[in-house]
Design an enzyme around this catalytic site. Structure first.
Site, PDB file in Angstrom:
ATOM      1  N   LYS A  37       6.409  -5.952 -15.400  1.00 13.74           N
ATOM      2  CA  LYS A  37       6.838  -5.277 -14.177  1.00 13.74           C
ATOM      3  C   LYS A  37       6.786  -6.245 -12.994  1.00 13.74           C
ATOM      4  O   LYS A  37       5.790  -6.944 -12.804  1.00 13.74           O
ATOM      5  CB  LYS A  37       5.931  -4.075 -13.871  1.00 13.74           C
ATOM      6  CG  LYS A  37       6.241  -3.389 -12.532  1.00 13.74           C
ATOM      7  CD  LYS A  37       5.087  -2.525 -12.056  1.00 13.74           C
ATOM      8  CE  LYS A  37       5.330  -2.055 -10.615  1.00 13.74           C
ATOM      9  NZ  LYS A  37       4.151  -1.381 -10.047  1.00 13.74           N
ATOM     10  N   GLU A  50      -1.965  -8.060  -3.625  1.00 16.86           N
ATOM     11  CA  GLU A  50      -0.671  -7.558  -4.098  1.00 16.86           C
ATOM     12  C   GLU A  50      -0.403  -6.142  -3.596  1.00 16.86           C
ATOM     13  O   GLU A  50       0.296  -5.356  -4.232  1.00 16.86           O
ATOM     14  CB  GLU A  50      -0.595  -7.636  -5.627  1.00 16.86           C
ATOM     15  CG  GLU A  50      -0.671  -9.068  -6.132  1.00 16.86           C
ATOM     16  CD  GLU A  50       0.036  -9.308  -7.458  1.00 16.86           C
ATOM     17  OE1 GLU A  50       0.777  -8.422  -7.920  1.00 16.86           O
ATOM     18  OE2 GLU A  50      -0.150 -10.388  -8.030  1.00 16.86           O
ATOM     19  N   HIS A 110       3.581  -8.406  -7.679  1.00 18.73           N
ATOM     20  CA  HIS A 110       4.153  -7.801  -6.477  1.00 18.73           C
ATOM     21  C   HIS A 110       4.243  -8.828  -5.356  1.00 18.73           C
ATOM     22  O   HIS A 110       3.304  -9.582  -5.135  1.00 18.73           O
ATOM     23  CB  HIS A 110       3.292  -6.623  -5.996  1.00 18.73           C
ATOM     24  CG  HIS A 110       3.135  -5.544  -7.026  1.00 18.73           C
ATOM     25  ND1 HIS A 110       2.312  -5.683  -8.124  1.00 18.73           N
ATOM     26  CD2 HIS A 110       3.704  -4.330  -7.125  1.00 18.73           C
ATOM     27  CE1 HIS A 110       2.390  -4.581  -8.865  1.00 18.73           C
ATOM     28  NE2 HIS A 110       3.221  -3.752  -8.280  1.00 18.73           N
TER      29      HIS A 110
END
Length: 253
Positions: A168, A84, A141
Site C-alpha cells: 500500500k 507517516e 505514506h
C-alpha cells in the site's frame, strides 16, 4: 486475490475499509456500532488514536471487545507512525511490542507494517504474522508530495519482496499531474509487476478520483470515512459504495 474471512481482496469491486479513530473505550464502542451499520468490507482500528495505546493490556482488551462486536468482519490493526501521519510518536521498540501483541492475540485478520521501519524489523514481523495466519498490509505514506512514477513502483515492488500480502502506498498531490502520476504507476504495477492485490491512494481533494477508480487502475481497496476521516480526501462510505457500484456496473457492460 486473497480471501480474508469472507472478503475477496483483489477481485471485483474495490473493497471498502473504514477506520475507527475513537480515543476512549466508550467512543470506540459507539463508533464501531455506527460503522457496522455502514456495512464496510473491512474495519481498520487506528490504534495510534487510542488514548490507552501505551497499555498493551488495554489494547488487547479493546481488541477483544471489537472482535466480539464485529464477529466475522475482518479487522485491520494499524499503528500509524508520527512520521507517516499518525497521531503520536513511539519508539521502534514499542511499535514492535505492540504489533507482536496484536499478531499473537489472533484477534485481528490483517496488520499494517510500515515499509521504512527497516528491513530486519519488517522481516521479523512478517515472519511472525505468517506463522500466525495474519495478512500483512505493508504501507508507505508521503503527506508532502508525490514521488516519481518509478519510485512509487519501486516501493510497491520492495513491499512484495519483503513478503507483503497487500502493498500500500498513499501520497499527496500538489497538482493534477501528481494524481495522474499515481494512477499511471498503479496501472503499470497492475500490468507488469503485481502478483498480489495492492492499494494506491492519492490523498487530499485533488486525489479523490484515485479513491474511486481502483477497479480501472488496479487498486484493490479504498478507505471511506465513518464518523470521521483518518486521512485527507476520504469519502463518506455510503457515497463511496454507490460510486464504486456504478463504475463496476458500467465496466461489466
Amino acid at each position: 486475490m486473497i480471501k480474508v474471512r469472507n472478503v475477496s481482496i483483489g477481485q471485483g469491486i474495490p473493497k471498502i475499509i473504514v477506520p475507527l479513530i475513537g480515543s476512549t473505550d466508550s467512543e470506540l464502542v459507539k463508533e464501531v456500532h455506527h460503522v457496522m451499520g455502514l456495512k464496510p468490507d473491512i474495519v481498520e482500528w487506528r490504534v495510534d488514536t487510542y488514548a490507552e495505546v501505551g497499555n498493551l493490556d488495554a489494547v488487547q482488551g479493546m481488541l477483544s471487545n471489537l472482535r466480539d462486536i464485529l464477529v466475522d468482519k475482518p479487522i485491520l490493526f494499524t499503528f500509524r507512525s508520527f512520521n507517516e501521519g499518525g497521531k503520536r510518536e513511539a519508539s521502534v521498540e514499542f511499535y514492535q511490542k505492540l504489533i507482536k501483541m496484536a499478531i499473537q492475540s489472533k484477534l485481528i485478520d490483517l496488520v499494517d507494517m510500515e515499509l521504512f521501519l527497516g528491513d530486519d524489523l519488517v522481516t521479523d514481523l512478517v515472519c511472525m504474522a505468517k506463522e500466525n495466519g495474519i495478512y500483512i498490509v505493508m504501507s508507505n505514506h508521503d503527506f508532502h508530495k508525490t514521488p516519481k512514477k518509478e519510485e512509487i513502483i519501486s516501493r510497491l515492488r520492495k513491499m512484495q519482496e519483503l513478503g507483503a500480502d497487500i502493498p500500500k502506498i498513499a501520497v499527496m498531490p500538489n497538482n493534477t499531474q501528481d494524481v495522474i502520476t499515481l494512477l499511471d504507476a498503479s496501472n503499470t504495477m497492475k500490468e507488469k509487476y503485481s502478483d498480489r492485490p495492492f492499494i494506491t491512494v492519492s490523498m487530499g481533494e485533488k486525489g479523490v478520483v484515485s479513491r474511486l477508480t481502483g477497479e480501472v487502475f488496479g487498486s484493490a481497496a479504498t478507505f471511506g470515512s465513518g464518523r470521521e476521516s483518518s486521512a485527507p480526501g476520504q469519502i463518506d462510505v455510503m457515497e463511496l459504495s454507490g460510486i464504486l457500484n456504478v463504475i463496476h456496473k458500467n465496466l461489466e457492460e
